[in-house]
Design a protein around this motif. Structure first.
Motif, PDB file in Angstrom:
ATOM      1  N   ASP A 285     -18.234   1.953  -3.141  1.00 23.05           N
ATOM      2  CA  ASP A 285     -17.252   1.587  -4.164  1.00 23.05           C
ATOM      3  C   ASP A 285     -16.097   2.586  -4.229  1.00 23.05           C
ATOM      4  O   ASP A 285     -15.254   2.514  -5.107  1.00 23.05           O
ATOM      5  N   LYS A 286     -16.062   3.512  -3.248  1.00 19.67           N
ATOM      6  CA  LYS A 286     -14.998   4.515  -3.236  1.00 19.67           C
ATOM      7  C   LYS A 286     -14.354   4.652  -1.855  1.00 19.67           C
ATOM      8  O   LYS A 286     -13.665   5.631  -1.593  1.00 19.67           O
ATOM      9  N   GLY A 291      -6.563   2.442   2.574  1.00 16.03           N
ATOM     10  CA  GLY A 291      -5.445   2.035   1.736  1.00 16.03           C
ATOM     11  C   GLY A 291      -5.377   0.550   1.496  1.00 16.03           C
ATOM     12  O   GLY A 291      -4.303  -0.021   1.321  1.00 16.03           O
ATOM     13  N   SER A 292      -6.526  -0.109   1.474  1.00 13.75           N
ATOM     14  CA  SER A 292      -6.535  -1.555   1.292  1.00 13.75           C
ATOM     15  C   SER A 292      -6.883  -1.905  -0.147  1.00 13.75           C
ATOM     16  O   SER A 292      -7.188  -1.042  -0.969  1.00 13.75           O
ATOM     17  N   ASN A 293      -6.856  -3.189  -0.447  1.00 15.10           N
ATOM     18  CA  ASN A 293      -7.265  -3.661  -1.769  1.00 15.10           C
ATOM     19  C   ASN A 293      -8.771  -3.794  -1.870  1.00 15.10           C
ATOM     20  O   ASN A 293      -9.293  -4.240  -2.885  1.00 15.10           O
ATOM     21  N   GLU A 294      -9.464  -3.425  -0.792  1.00 17.02           N
ATOM     22  CA  GLU A 294     -10.920  -3.561  -0.758  1.00 17.02           C
ATOM     23  C   GLU A 294     -11.607  -2.235  -1.089  1.00 17.02           C
ATOM     24  O   GLU A 294     -12.765  -2.041  -0.758  1.00 17.02           O
ATOM     25  N   ALA A 295     -10.903  -1.329  -1.711  1.00 18.21           N
ATOM     26  CA  ALA A 295     -11.450   0.010  -1.945  1.00 18.21           C
ATOM     27  C   ALA A 295     -12.714  -0.014  -2.783  1.00 18.21           C
ATOM     28  O   ALA A 295     -13.551   0.869  -2.680  1.00 18.21           O
ATOM     29  N   GLU A 296     -12.862  -1.011  -3.636  1.00 15.20           N
ATOM     30  CA  GLU A 296     -14.057  -1.092  -4.462  1.00 15.20           C
ATOM     31  C   GLU A 296     -14.916  -2.278  -4.064  1.00 15.20           C
ATOM     32  O   GLU A 296     -15.622  -2.870  -4.877  1.00 15.20           O
ATOM     33  N   PRO A 309      -9.415  10.706   3.252  1.00 13.57           N
ATOM     34  CA  PRO A 309      -7.955  10.526   3.208  1.00 13.57           C
ATOM     35  C   PRO A 309      -7.217  11.743   3.752  1.00 13.57           C
ATOM     36  O   PRO A 309      -7.626  12.892   3.541  1.00 13.57           O
ATOM     37  N   ASN A 310      -6.139  11.472   4.494  1.00 13.27           N
ATOM     38  CA  ASN A 310      -5.237  12.491   5.026  1.00 13.27           C
ATOM     39  C   ASN A 310      -5.872  13.377   6.101  1.00 13.27           C
ATOM     40  O   ASN A 310      -5.324  14.433   6.440  1.00 13.27           O
ATOM     41  N   TYR A 311      -7.012  12.953   6.639  1.00 20.21           N
ATOM     42  CA  TYR A 311      -7.630  13.745   7.709  1.00 20.21           C
ATOM     43  C   TYR A 311      -6.806  13.641   8.988  1.00 20.21           C
ATOM     44  O   TYR A 311      -6.687  14.604   9.744  1.00 20.21           O
ATOM     45  N   TYR A 312      -6.220  12.462   9.234  1.00 20.83           N
ATOM     46  CA  TYR A 312      -5.412  12.228  10.434  1.00 20.83           C
ATOM     47  C   TYR A 312      -3.941  12.055  10.068  1.00 20.83           C
ATOM     48  O   TYR A 312      -3.609  11.617   8.972  1.00 20.83           O
TER      49      TYR A 312
END
Length: 396
Positions: A285-286, A291-296, A309-312
């Motif tokens: 759920d995280k 960066g999609s709308n499927e984050a949850e 996030p921001n690793y690449y």
């Protein structure tokens, strides 16, 4: 009668061997579980050298395999693990080894229309012999797992036969690549290609006991009854990635909860110190890294890049990002709800190495759909999706 005679001959050889090295105790009293396990090793499907398919085997492990004692001792390298396996499983009589391997792979969780939760996984590599291993330890949960026999040093170009190879296969419980236990908890391993040269292993160095990649999966299969318990167990150890490379992991349970376990320190360009990495757990759920709308969303998916996030710097830097998107696009059309296990297998097929990369030298060695609700598995080796004889089903 031939099988009986063969068994008598092999037992006789073992007895003579032990006596020659000074053994005085009754062989069956010392090795009865190992003997029964060795004799349970059988071939399910032949190699196909023209198609570059390895053979498929099955083995039932009788009794325990000294894993409780292993956890008390702990090991921080493959070399130490080999020493432990040799001294305990073969009683120090027969040397063993663990080989290096690159593990690509893809996986996802989903819900079926009937409400069942599934964990589906591709093991991408190259031609190799595979073994489906069933365990039922006295102080742990019953489980089924998949083993790449190349990890145990067995020749990928030959059938696994003969007494010595059967004894070598006794180490299989210590090197699972994926599996599911009787509580409906499933887990798997995936390469993560971390650091500048993409192979810098996690090698934590605190005062916690030590564990390696595949033995961490065995820890989850034997003792975790939920994702939360799996995370709790894993957090108690310093992780040492196997085969001098880097991995991340996924675990799921029958409630629909799942998590990706990653050890990181910095970004793709700076994550070069395996000793300084720390565990980061991303639950389903995280999972907002794409960066999609499927984050949850209730479902979760993974390939071979770190999802933090921001690793690449760019998406092009993410290994396996093409497969990641293929899976994502397949799941989002139905909000992660699939018709049945066959539909889940079709998604695995869509990212099979030979299917989506025409002319690719590699192979998806196995595809498996674990039904975490019913505790069943649907297994297909070597991308033989259209061959009914290549479909295998198990139940815990």
């Amino acid at each position: 009668m031939k099988k009986i005679i063969k068994r008598i001959c092999i037992i006789t050889i073992i007895v003579l061997f032990v006596l020659l090295v000074g053994g005085t105790c009754t062989i069956y009293g010392v090795w009865h579980n190992e003997i029964n396990t060795a004799f349970s090793f059988k071939k399910l499907r032949n190699r196909n050298d023209e198609h570059k398919d390895g053979a498929l085997y099955e083995m039932k492990v009788y009794g325990d395999y000294y894993f409780e004692e292993f956890l008390k001792k702990g090991v921080s390298s493959d070399k130490e693990l080999i020493g432990y396996i040799t001294s305990h499983i073969t009683k120090g009589l027969i040397p063993m080894k663990i080989s290096e391997s690159e593990i690509a792979c893809s996986a996802f969780t989903a819900k079926l229309e009937n409400g069942d939760q599934v964990f589906s996984r591709n093991y991408d590599f190259d031609k190799t012999n595979t073994c489906i291993v069933k365990t039922n330890p006295k102080h742990g949960f019953k489980s089924i797992s998949t083993i790449d026999l190349q990890f145990l040093g067995l020749d990928v170009h030959k059938d696994v036969k003969g007494l010595m190879n059967r004894i070598t296969a006794l180490a299989a419980p210590f090197v699972p690549l994926d599996g599911m236990n009787e509580k409906g908890v499933s887990c798997a391993i995936f390469m993560s290609y971390q650091g500048d040269d993409k192979t810098i292993a996690t090698n934590q160095d605190t005062d916690k006991p030590d564990i390696t990649s595949t033995t961490m999966l065995r820890l989850i299969l034997d003792y975790a009854d939920s994702v939360e318990k799996a995370v709790e167990l894993v957090s108690q150890y310093d992780l040492h990635d196997s085969a001098q490379t880097s991995y991340h992991y996924m675990v799921a349970d029958a409630t629909g909860k799942s998590a990706i376990l990653e050890w990181v320190n910095g970004t793709d360009k700076t994550d070069n110190n395996g000793k300084e990495r720390k565990l980061v757990v991303t639950y389903n759920d995280k999972d907002d890294s794409i960066g999609s709308n499927e984050a949850e969303a209730d479902y979760q998916w993974i390939t071979n890049f770190i999802i933090q996030p921001n690793y690449y710097e760019t998406d092009e830097d993410k290994p396996g990002f093409d497969r990641y998107n293929i899976i994502y696009n397949a799941l989002k059309t139905t909000n992660g709800i699939l018709k049945d296990e066959g539909t889940a297998m079709q998604i695995l097929q869509s990212v099979g190495q030979r299917y989506y990369k025409e002319g690719h030298d590699g192979c998806t060695v196995h595809s498996v759909v674990y039904n975490l609700t019913k505790k069943t598995s649907y297994f297909i080796p070597n991308e033989n999706y259209d061959d009914e004889s290549a479909k295998f089903f198990y139940s815990l």
